[in-house]
Design an enzyme around this catalytic site. Sequence first.
Site, PDB file in Angstrom:
ATOM      1  N   ASP A 242     -14.067   7.775 -48.895  1.00  0.00           N
ATOM      2  CA  ASP A 242     -12.802   7.673 -49.621  1.00  0.00           C
ATOM      3  C   ASP A 242     -13.009   7.029 -50.994  1.00  0.00           C
ATOM      4  OD1 ASP A 242      -9.812   7.877 -49.232  1.00  0.00           O
ATOM      5  OD2 ASP A 242      -9.940   5.740 -49.679  1.00  0.00           O
ATOM      6  N   GLU A 294     -32.165  13.883 -40.031  1.00  0.00           N
ATOM      7  CA  GLU A 294     -31.879  14.504 -41.333  1.00  0.00           C
ATOM      8  C   GLU A 294     -30.545  15.214 -41.390  1.00  0.00           C
ATOM      9  OE1 GLU A 294     -35.063  17.069 -42.747  1.00  0.00           O
ATOM     10  OE2 GLU A 294     -36.422  15.899 -41.501  1.00  0.00           O
TER      11      GLU A 294
HETATM   12  C1  GLC Z   1      -7.957   8.645 -51.091  1.00  0.00           C
HETATM   13  C2  GLC Z   1      -7.240   9.246 -49.914  1.00  0.00           C
HETATM   14  C3  GLC Z   1      -5.780   8.968 -50.071  1.00  0.00           C
HETATM   15  C4  GLC Z   1      -5.568   7.484 -50.072  1.00  0.00           C
HETATM   16  C5  GLC Z   1      -6.409   6.814 -51.148  1.00  0.00           C
HETATM   17  C6  GLC Z   1      -6.499   5.343 -50.928  1.00  0.00           C
HETATM   18  O1  GLC Z   1      -7.638   9.266 -52.268  1.00  0.00           O
HETATM   19  O2  GLC Z   1      -7.537  10.601 -49.799  1.00  0.00           O
HETATM   20  O3  GLC Z   1      -5.025   9.576 -49.079  1.00  0.00           O
HETATM   21  O4  GLC Z   1      -4.220   7.192 -50.291  1.00  0.00           O
HETATM   22  O5  GLC Z   1      -7.731   7.280 -51.154  1.00  0.00           O
HETATM   23  O6  GLC Z   1      -7.285   5.068 -49.808  1.00  0.00           O
END
Ligand code: GLC
Length: 578
Positions: A242, A294
């Site tokens: 993320d 891997e």
């Molecule tokens: C990313 C996620 C989103 C979230 C943000 C903060 O962009 O895809 O849904 O709100 O990060 O974690």
Amino acid sequence: MRPHGLEQNQPSERSRSFGQRTRVVGMSNSSSHPLRPADWWQDAVIYQVYPRSFADSNGTGLGDLKGIQGHLGDLKSLGVDAVWLSPFYPSPQNDAGYDVSDYTDVDPSFGVLADAEKLIFSAHELGLRIIVDLVPNHSSSEHRWFQEALASTPGSNARARYIFRDGLGEDGDIPPNNWESVFGGPAWTRITQADGSPGQWYLHLFDSSQPDFDWTNQEVWEHFDGVLRFWLDRGVDGFRVDVAHSLMKEPGLPDLSDAQLADRSPGAAKPFWDQDAVHDVYRHWSGILAEYGEDRILCAEAWVWPLERMARYVRPGEMHQAFNFAYLSAPWQPEALRDVIDESLKAFGDAGAPSTWVLSNHDVVRHTSRLALADQESIVPGGLGPNSPERPDPALATRRGRAATALMLALPGSAYLYQGEELGLPEVIDIPDALREDPTFHRTNGERYGRDGCRVPIPWVKDAPAFGFSPSRETWLPQPEVFGELARDQQEGDPSSTLELYKTLLQLRKEHALGTGQLSWQESADPQALRFQNGNVTVLCNFGNHPVALPDGKIIASSIWPAPSELAPDHTVWIKGH
Ligand code: GLC
């Protein structure tokens, strides 16, 4: 020609090479395909499950892991190779689970840890890989560490895991700098100390309940090493990382310039995005994954421009994939699409990685609706709602959505699908304000609708409560009437349906090894149409408003059913040969 993949192995061989994770590196697993199991991701089609909206097994109105478990067979029959699960970890759900309060457990509303283990095991038994979401930029403010930080003093080790600073001005009541939250409003919140007096400020690039970690702190690195190992030990095949471009901030946390403040586009250059030091983290993680063999992967969610910068995340020894948001952001227009495809193949190719392709996810307006708008660019991540300047025409939206997918799935590389797009679900526009949950909506006082419209629970059965999403009638967001017609049971077996189109495309993509193929552009009969060849498949897509003649050859897939004799407007066909 046989599709490649581990599912072609005998069951006993499969469980040896996959379920129990002994790999057969160096051995081609299909006579027709050069990829080895370790390279599965290079051409994989990966399906994003957004757990709260996929399937609810116990009637709470929120999807859960058992619900996903019950539909794994449906994902297998769709023809995808892997499943990416958005967060299911303990969380107060202020940002739909992207506010994690414990990285190594399951939120009780989604199930228990054993459910996650069972899901990973069952997916592997079916030959599906599992990727989980990792949220390293910030935790929830309810995370034990943040609670400790609040209870500690400025300068303490507990505060040093996050980004706490004194405020400016005589009373310290001015935020440490002028950064703004991605969700709107200031990126700093001032804490109240135990005695009720105002204290330091902490940074949160997202919601105030999502404090940013300080990635210059070794303890943070060690914590995430443990998180990676925890899930790798449970057999996950990789992580979707993320906001992978945000972990490191420019030293000194400099103010944004006026121009930077004005630019709210997701890839804009800012002192908290795409700092070079972030790559140290991924080189380190890549080493941890390698300890497990891997075939485990990292995929970057990095809204970074230009593509050359994005491709730095997938250099050898770093991550494996990065979502191609340049492709997702491209308008429905032949030159724009051709350019972004060329630039992607070049940028990722130069980094030694395949490109990914993606049209929809849980953060953007569903592509079926988005591509039918005149303004396709400013709605990421603004969202669509009742007062938006335009509303997509449903027939055009469906047609374009299907044509766009047929184009995408013919491209070499790996593709990501978002749950419900295989049903042709549109963005849900008419969600009452009072029911909207996205912090974007609330932090901008409704100025931006945000992302709820693409997150509505998906329909499985027309004549069932909540269209088969939940045994009760509960759904955390209301489903529109049209979801009944689009329910999976209405589409299954109907050759004109979007579901069957996806199945056909995915099967042919495998049969013709398009994911590992080479793209070459061909002259098209009309400037409004694109034409390219990948292996022995010719792909044509008409972006204009008049039909274009089709070359000779057998149509093996058509985004319009039944296939017309010409290439119609907003129509993609795959033709065998040429
Ligand atoms: C990313 C996620 C989103 C979230 C943000 C903060 O962009 O895809 O849904 O709100 O990060 O974690």
